[in-house]
Design an enzyme around this catalytic site. Structure first.
Site, PDB file in Angstrom:
ATOM      1  N   HIS A 291      -4.682   4.598  -3.161  1.00 60.67           N
ATOM      2  CA  HIS A 291      -5.642   5.690  -3.361  1.00 60.67           C
ATOM      3  C   HIS A 291      -5.953   6.356  -2.020  1.00 60.67           C
ATOM      4  CE1 HIS A 291      -7.319   4.539  -7.442  1.00 60.67           C
ATOM      5  NE2 HIS A 291      -6.819   3.371  -7.095  1.00 60.67           N
TER       6      HIS A 291
ATOM      7  N   HIS B  66      -0.321   1.213  -6.518  1.00 60.09           N
ATOM      8  CA  HIS B  66      -0.586   2.568  -6.021  1.00 60.09           C
ATOM      9  C   HIS B  66      -1.635   2.531  -4.927  1.00 60.09           C
ATOM     10  CE1 HIS B  66      -3.055   1.613  -9.540  1.00 60.09           C
ATOM     11  NE2 HIS B  66      -4.028   2.295  -8.954  1.00 60.09           N
TER      12      HIS B  66
HETATM   13  P1  5GP Z   1      -6.731   1.532 -10.366  1.00 58.62           P
HETATM   14  O1  5GP Z   1      -8.067   1.118 -10.927  1.00 58.62           O
HETATM   15  O2  5GP Z   1      -5.593   0.963 -11.184  1.00 58.62           O
HETATM   16  O3  5GP Z   1      -6.607   1.229  -8.890  1.00 58.62           O
HETATM   17  O4  5GP Z   1      -6.692   3.106 -10.443  1.00 58.62           O
HETATM   18  C1  5GP Z   1      -6.028   3.805 -11.445  1.00 58.62           C
HETATM   19  C2  5GP Z   1      -6.257   5.269 -11.184  1.00 58.62           C
HETATM   20  O5  5GP Z   1      -5.374   6.000 -12.011  1.00 58.62           O
HETATM   21  C3  5GP Z   1      -7.677   5.751 -11.491  1.00 58.62           C
HETATM   22  O6  5GP Z   1      -8.231   6.362 -10.325  1.00 58.62           O
HETATM   23  C4  5GP Z   1      -7.481   6.740 -12.630  1.00 58.62           C
HETATM   24  O7  5GP Z   1      -8.354   7.844 -12.539  1.00 58.62           O
HETATM   25  C5  5GP Z   1      -6.028   7.148 -12.471  1.00 58.62           C
HETATM   26  N1  5GP Z   1      -5.380   7.537 -13.702  1.00 58.62           N
HETATM   27  C6  5GP Z   1      -5.482   6.929 -14.911  1.00 58.62           C
HETATM   28  N2  5GP Z   1      -4.691   7.539 -15.822  1.00 58.62           N
HETATM   29  C7  5GP Z   1      -4.091   8.563 -15.181  1.00 58.62           C
HETATM   30  C8  5GP Z   1      -3.159   9.572 -15.607  1.00 58.62           C
HETATM   31  O8  5GP Z   1      -2.731   9.638 -16.764  1.00 58.62           O
HETATM   32  N3  5GP Z   1      -2.739  10.457 -14.655  1.00 58.62           N
HETATM   33  C9  5GP Z   1      -3.191  10.400 -13.375  1.00 58.62           C
HETATM   34  N4  5GP Z   1      -2.728  11.328 -12.531  1.00 58.62           N
HETATM   35  N5  5GP Z   1      -4.064   9.477 -12.941  1.00 58.62           N
HETATM   36  C10 5GP Z   1      -4.514   8.558 -13.840  1.00 58.62           C
END
Ligand code: 5GP
Ligand code: ZN
Length: 140
Positions: A102, A100
Site C-alpha cells: 500500500h 500487495h
Molecule cells: P489488504 O487489507 O488486503 O491489505 O488490502 C486490500 C485492499 O484492496 C484494500 O485497501 C481495498 O480497498 C482494496 N481493494 C479491494 N477490492 C478491490 C478491487 O476490486 N479493486 C481495487 N483496485 N482495490 C480493491
C-alpha cells in the site's frame, strides 16, 4: 493466475483497474476504496499470497516500483508524505490473499497515525530477550 483473485483479474485485464505503472513482474493500480486520494497498490503479476512467497528477483522489482512510485504518487495528489506498508498475513489485516504494497498519501493534520498505531505496544522486553530474538532472526 489464481481463480477468484481480484488482483489476478486486474493484472490480466479481465476486470478494469486504474493501472498507474507496469513492469515485467509488477503492476500498480489505484485502490478502489482509498484511504486517501492516490492510494495505490503495487502487486507482483504472479499470484503469491505472502511477501515471503515472492522470489527474490521479483520482490526486488516490486520494491523498485514502490521506490519509483512513492514520489510520483505523493506529487500527483500534492500530499505531504506517504505511508507505505504491507498487511502481510490475515492477523496483520490482509484481506486480499495476493500480496500487495500500500502507498497511502498523507497530509499534514490528516488525523491518521504512524506505523506505531497499528498494534498495541508490547511490554518492554529485557536486554536478554532482545538479544535472544535478534539471534533467532539471524539464525545463530
Ligand atoms: P489488504 O487489507 O488486503 O491489505 O488490502 C486490500 C485492499 O484492496 C484494500 O485497501 C481495498 O480497498 C482494496 N481493494 C479491494 N477490492 C478491490 C478491487 O476490486 N479493486 C481495487 N483496485 N482495490 C480493491
Ligand atoms: Zn492473485
Amino acid at each position: 493466475m489464481a481463480e477468484d483473485c481480484i488482483f489476478c483479474s486486474i493484472v490480466s485485464g479481465e476486470i478494469p483497474g486504474r493501472i498507474v505503472a507496469e513492469t515485467d513482474h509488477a503492476v500498480a493500480f489505484l485502490d478502489a476504496n482509498p484511504l486517501a486520494p492516490g492510494h495505490t497498490l503495487v502487486v507482483p503479476k504472479q499470484h503469491y499470497g505472502r511477501l515471503s512467497d515472492v522470489p527474490g528477483d521479483e520482490a526486488a522489482e516490486l520494491f523498485d516500483a514502490v521506490h519509483e512510485l512513492s514520489a510520483a504518487v505523493e506529487d500527483a495528489v500534492d500530499a505531504d508524505a506517504v505511508s507505505i506498508g504491507i498487511n502481510d498475513g490475515e492477523a496483520a489485516g490482509q484481506e486480499i490473499p495476493h500480496t500487495h504494497v500500500h502507498l497511502v498519501p498523507r497530509f499534514d493534520g490528516d488525523g491518521g497515525g504512524s506505523f506505531h498505531t497499528i498494534s498495541p505496544a508490547s511490554e518492554s522486553p529485557t536486554d536478554e530477550e532482545l538479544d535472544e530474538i535478534a539471534a533467532t532472526i539471524r539464525g545463530d
